[in-house]
Structures are given as structure tokens and as C-alpha cells.
Design an enzyme around this catalytic site. Sequence first.
Site, PDB file in Angstrom:
ATOM      1  N   GLU A  93    -100.349  89.902 -44.036  1.00  0.00           N
ATOM      2  CA  GLU A  93     -99.613  90.651 -43.013  1.00  0.00           C
ATOM      3  C   GLU A  93    -100.224  92.030 -42.814  1.00  0.00           C
ATOM      4  O   GLU A  93    -100.741  92.627 -43.758  1.00  0.00           O
ATOM      5  CB  GLU A  93     -98.159  90.856 -43.441  1.00  0.00           C
ATOM      6  N   CYS A 633     -87.745 104.406   0.066  1.00  0.00           N
ATOM      7  CA  CYS A 633     -86.901 105.595   0.003  1.00  0.00           C
ATOM      8  C   CYS A 633     -87.659 106.752   0.643  1.00  0.00           C
ATOM      9  O   CYS A 633     -88.805 107.017   0.292  1.00  0.00           O
ATOM     10  CB  CYS A 633     -86.553 105.940  -1.438  1.00  0.00           C
ATOM     11  N   CYS A 636     -88.604 109.645  -2.107  1.00  0.00           N
ATOM     12  CA  CYS A 636     -89.627 109.474  -3.141  1.00  0.00           C
ATOM     13  C   CYS A 636     -90.602 108.360  -2.830  1.00  0.00           C
ATOM     14  O   CYS A 636     -91.587 108.174  -3.536  1.00  0.00           O
ATOM     15  CB  CYS A 636     -88.982 109.198  -4.491  1.00  0.00           C
ATOM     16  N   HIS A 654     -81.441 110.568  -7.054  1.00  0.00           N
ATOM     17  CA  HIS A 654     -82.170 111.761  -6.635  1.00  0.00           C
ATOM     18  C   HIS A 654     -81.327 113.009  -6.792  1.00  0.00           C
ATOM     19  O   HIS A 654     -81.797 114.049  -7.219  1.00  0.00           O
ATOM     20  CB  HIS A 654     -82.623 111.628  -5.172  1.00  0.00           C
ATOM     21  N   CYS A 738    -100.437 113.917  -4.213  1.00  0.00           N
ATOM     22  CA  CYS A 738    -100.565 112.664  -4.950  1.00  0.00           C
ATOM     23  C   CYS A 738    -101.920 112.044  -4.658  1.00  0.00           C
ATOM     24  O   CYS A 738    -102.252 111.759  -3.511  1.00  0.00           O
ATOM     25  CB  CYS A 738     -99.467 111.681  -4.571  1.00  0.00           C
ATOM     26  N   HIS A 753     -92.874 109.562  -9.122  1.00  0.00           N
ATOM     27  CA  HIS A 753     -93.693 109.092  -8.019  1.00  0.00           C
ATOM     28  C   HIS A 753     -94.864 108.271  -8.556  1.00  0.00           C
ATOM     29  O   HIS A 753     -95.195 107.206  -8.045  1.00  0.00           O
ATOM     30  CB  HIS A 753     -94.199 110.295  -7.216  1.00  0.00           C
TER      31      HIS A 753
END
Length: 811
Positions: A93, A633, A636, A654, A738, A753
Amino acid sequence: MKQRYQGKPLAVVQYNPWRGGGIIAVNYAARAKGVTRHMRGDEAKELCHDIILCKVPNIREKADTSKYRDAGKEVANVLQRFTQKLERASVDEAYLDVTETVNKRMEQLQTGEYTLKPQELVNTFSVGYECIGEYVNKITNRFANPYVDDARFMLSYDHNDLPAVRQSDLRLLIGASIAGEVRAAVKAETGYECSAGIAHNKILAKLAAGMNKPNKQTILPLAEIPGLFDTLPVGKIKGLGGKFGETVCETLGVKFLGQVLKFSEAELQRKLDDKNGNWLHLIARGIDLEAVTPRFYSKSIGCCKKFPGRNNITGLKTLEHWLSELSSEINDRLEKDFMENNRKAKQMVVQYVQEIDGEEVSSSRSAPITQCDQETLAKQALELIKTNTKTFLRAGGDSALNNAIRFLGLSVGKFETASNAQNSLQAMFANQAAKKRRISAEEDHVEKPAVVEPKAKPSEAAKMKSFFANYLQAGKAEAKAVEAEKELPPKPAPSEAEATVPAAKKSVFETYKRKLIEATVAEENGEIPTSTPPELKESFFANYLKLQKAKDQTSEEAAANEDSADMNDLVAELDEIEASSAKVEENTEILDMQPSTSKRKLEQESPSQDYTKSYAEYAQPVLSTDLITMVKCEECGAQIPDDLKALQTHRDHHFAQQLSHQIRNERREEMQRKRLNASTTSTSSPPSKLTATKKSKKTASTTSVAKTKPGNSITKFLAAKPSSEPPASTSSNPMEHCAECKKYIKSVDMPEHLDYHMAKKLQRELNQLQVRTINLPSKKVSPTAAKKQLNSTLNSTTGSKSITQFFTQTN
DNA sequence: CTGGCATCTACA
DNA sequence: GTGTAGATG
């Protein structure tokens, strides 16, 4: 072993003259007939007429188990390639801390460098789910639509913990894919099959590994722990299987681990003791603070033999003979060890059991050693026995022992690295062995061989980690730091801190939660519950952290904290949590090798036995395309199922999220101001504090901590990046760019996000794969297997276009 | 007479 | 540091 043994009932016995010998290992075919360890060979024959009994070879008139040690090492060598954090727990193990790989893959999941490969999960199970596809489905749905959870999920965890728990599931899934790779490598390179458990700590991983065997792996999701423990016999937990477990059950009047939850930590400490009470309290909550301690080689080498009944050693000559035999074995193994590890034992221990007045009296004596050749060992052992026995020889003779010896054991330990290579041959072996396994700093006193070369490249510049990842990880890091501290010299009694601080903090959390609830409820007309009332549940992580932190503090600090505002405590705590992205074993796997059933190299598969019905290893991926309809949405960009309830819940999220960030931002700014005013010596760096307290733990923590980036705090998410200039970024409402979708996103929302992008990718990938299992020749199907198959069929027909089709068996 | 043997850990 | 008991595979 020949392929003719494949799938046939088989057991390993040692010393088979008397009643067929003692069974020490049983394969699964024989287990199905009720054969167990500790039985005699003859009993096994009764239960299983055609059982094959293999004998452990006898060398030096005693059982020689080196074959099994070698096999274990062979497998461990494969495992070692996957992580430096490998702890061999027994001959067959090992625990692997794959946190770093999981972290890396979490990042790579976002960039697309890594994708989950469903074929690695075909023989994976998840506690609480009918099949792995169901689990995957749940994860992808949650990520795409994070704020619609089932009631059970919501009840199991505090609102504040949900993101962490959600992410934990994805991390475990990645862990399972790693385990799949590891097991495939073991099979390919050694021929052995093994099972694995994937969970967040060693206790859970070990538990999970035992749930589906053979040749399978099992994930134990956080959210399933309470349900599982409700009916889990206490003794199933490692460490509770023996006398202590019985004591626990008797003194608490419980049978199942879940029942332990009724007791406060203080009660447990009173009924058991401080240490055990604390441990059990955590274990009952699925928390195990034991790190995976890298160790490839054992700390000692030993052997022993019983001399039952008539075989008692009664004469000096016989004693010398057996001491010589044991010494010989030790010497052999020690020479081999020296070749591979360039270390030498500095201490020997002799253990023996004497019969004195009909009673068995056991003793053990140790002595330092400089040489370990057979004669020296045997001689020293004899000396130790002589000098520690009042009347060693029977009066009136020089060879009859006064007390018969029933047991003899000899072991050596306290290894130290040999100063330099004794000869070229030894050097060559040592180097080869070192190349092979690249031992990390296992022991303080064992130096790394010079040729050791870590293959792991320095990980890519850390991208922005998701808030979830930091949250979960750091929570554990904090806990760990506290644990490590216990190894240091006694700390001040926590008296005051223990009693007051948690209470104070608790109220803070309660207020905080209530605010969130009130806010959300007000907005939604009370139609949809978005958060479970605080009294129903406690924050899994936060609560634990609070407790530990309280213990961590001296009374002095506690007093100081009492002066400060409640909120300061909270924010400081959260900051501290987030500031450290330090190491912990995030995903622990236990791999349980099964020599008795395993196939050797070059062996081909054979006719399937009953238990092979449930094998999913013949599965192969097939492409298909379908996606669930979602809406986006506006806030976001997350994909949400197109139904009213889901949309509403998502908007609530949110709102709550903004509120929480807002509160923390305010407090943070306030703290910042205070800090600037005060002298900036001690309060500035939580990570360094962690480093200090962790110091004593000699795991790989030091390296990981060193890697911790100083700027890895939540502020990174909250403040605008200096490099990017979003249009409307202000200090109160920072924005970021982003990289994925080229949109400007509020910094506060960036972590989620990014999670969204990852989730979307994941879902896309998984939705395009459908795994089909080849129809096995139909034989008798066990009830459970039949049930599973039925369920799979149901899944595949009802959700014809759904992700649950992964891994379900269709024809 | 027969529940073997090896190994590790905690604790006094 | 040393010796012993318990746990586990």
C-alpha cells in the site's frame, strides 16, 4: 506464476505441514468462497474444493517473504514517477499526494492544455453515485450553474463552504484521472493490478480504496461523508479496527462513526483522552491532518520466528543456531539495502519471549552496532539476552536454558548514510537505484544521492488561481500549520482563548450569514430559499479554522483580539486563509496492490469469473454530440438552465456575493490604514508565520512553502491589475480583462468567471464522449452487478441526450 | 502447542 | 534514549 492460475481460487500459505499451513493472502476468486486470512489451508479446502495453495518459500528453515517485498518495491517504483510525495504504508500500500499535479491540471483545464479523458475513469466509482457518469454530470451542472444545488448538498454544508466543496469535486475528479493513469502504468509495467481511493486525506482515501475492489478506484466526495459515516461501523476507519475502536464504541455507546458527532470535542477528550478525543472529533467530520510523509524505504529491517510448544528453545546451542539464522537473513537484506541506499544500520534490537513459570514474558534489548556481519549480530544478540536474564543457564550445566524461549526477533535500524562509496560496484548500484527513484529528502539524516534529478519542471508562472482553489487549500494549510505546531515544545494552555474567542467569532459568522439571508430573502419575496438557516449547519471549514486558530493563540493574543472588532477577526482570518496558497495534501490516493490476484507480465486475460462481471475495463470512448440548452447570465456570463427557478437563484447568488466582497473590502481597507499607522514588523506576513510553525514537520512542506508566492492574496482578485487598463476600473469597482473571452469583468467576479470558462470547457468535452462497454459473455450476474446494470440502462434510456451516458453500459 | 511474520507508532 | 503494547496487512 502461470496463466493457468488466472481467475482461479488461490491462497498463499506458509508452513503447510500442520493443517495445511497458515493462510496469509487470498485472491478474489477464493474470497468469493469465503476463504479468509488466518484460516488453515485445510479449512480453505473445505470451503473451496479446487483452491490452489501456494507456499511461501522456506529459507533458513523459516518463511521467506522477500518475494513480496520485491514485488511491492517494483510497484512503488512505478508510483514514484507520479509524485515525490509517496508514502509506502505497507508492503502493498502507498499514499500519493498528488496535490501539485491537480493544481497544475486545474490551471491547464482553463487554458485547454489539459483535458479530462473519460477513458481514464471507466473503472472509477464515486461514493453516493450509481456510476461515475452521474458524478461527472453533477459536477458539470454545478459549474455551469453553480447556485442550484440539491437540498442534500445545501444541508450538508454551510453556504460559505459551497464553492469550496464544489471545486473539491472537480479536484477529486482530476485526482481520479491521475489515479487511472497511475494504475494503468502499474499494470503495464509490472503486470499487477491495484485498487485506489481518491479523497482529500489519507484516512478517507484508505477508506475509499476498500469500497470497490478488485482493480477499481473510488472517489469519496466531501458531500457524501456525512451520509456515509451514518452507517459506517467505527472499526472500518484505520486506527479504530482494534482495541481502541472497541473502547470507543463501548465508552460512547456507539456503533457507527456518524454517531460520534453527537459528542463535543471536550466530551470526547474527557471520555477518552486529550489526544484521542481531538483526533476522533476530527475524524468523525472526515478531517485527518496526517500529511503524506514521503518515505520509500522502511526505517528498520527485521525478521523473527516463533517456537511454539515443543519447539521451544531450551538449549544454548539451539539458541545460537537460530540467532545465527536470523542474523544471516538480516545480513543478506542489509547488504542489498546498502547497495541500493548507501546506508548502514547503527542499532540492533533483539526481542524474545521467554516462558517463566508458565507465563510468557517478552523483552527487547538494543545495542549500538558498527559491523553487521552475521557472526557479530548473532554474538551481540546472545550477549543482550544473557545479560538481561537473571539466571540464563540452568544450574549445574553449561548448555540448558533456565527459561525456554518461545519467540526470537532480530532487527536493525537507525540508519545512517555511508560516508562514501566503498567500491565501484557498490557505487554503481547506488547510482542506478538513485536514478530510478529519485528519492526526495526522506529522512533528515539520509542524504540524497548525488545523481538525483527531479524530473518535474518548475511549474509555469502561476496564473490567477480561482478563489475556490485558494479557499479550500488555504483552509487546510491553516489546519496543518496548527497540527505541526503540536510537535513543538509545550505551548501555553489555551484556557482563555478556547473559551471566549470561538464564541465571539461564531457570533460574527452568524451575523454575517444572517445578513446574507435577510438580503437575499428580501429580494426574492421569500419564495426560494438560497441559504440554509445557520442553526441547521455549521461552516465546515470556517468552524474548524476558528477552533484551531483559537488554540493557536496565546492567552495574550486572545486578549488582544477581544479588544478588536469582531469583523477585524473575520477579515484577518479570511485574508490569512487566502494569503497562503500553501501546500497540503489536497488529493490523496491510496493504491492497494493485490499480489494475490494480480496478473504477471506477459499474461493474457482468461475466462471471466463472477467478480469480473462488474469490470468496466473494456470500455472504450465513442464520439457523439449533444448539449444541454442554457441561457447566459448577463452579469457573469455563466450558463444557466433555462428555467425560472434557476435564474432566480443565480441572481441571488450575485447579490450575496457582492455583499460579501463589499464587507470584506471595507474591513480590509480599514486594516490597511491601521497597518500603515502601526509599526509594520509582525503583522504583515501570515505566510511566514505558517512557515515557522510548519518547520518541524519534515514532509515536503518546506519546499512547497518556499514556492508560495508572496502576492498570492485575495487582493489580487479584488484590485485591478496594474498592467491591464480596463475602462471603468476604479478602486471601488475594479475591472479586469478576461483572457479567455476578451471581455472586461469585474475583478470580484473574475475567479468565478474563470471557473465558468473551465466548467464550460469541461462540459463540452464530456458531453462529446460516450463510453460504451463491450458486451461480456453473459454468465450469472451477481445481484449487485445486475442492479448496477439495470440502473445504467435506465440512465441511458431516460436521459438519452444527457451526460449521464458517460460510462453507462449500453449495447 | 499451532493466529505467521514484518513493520510502524505511541507512550511510559 | 529505551522498552513495550497495539495496529495493520
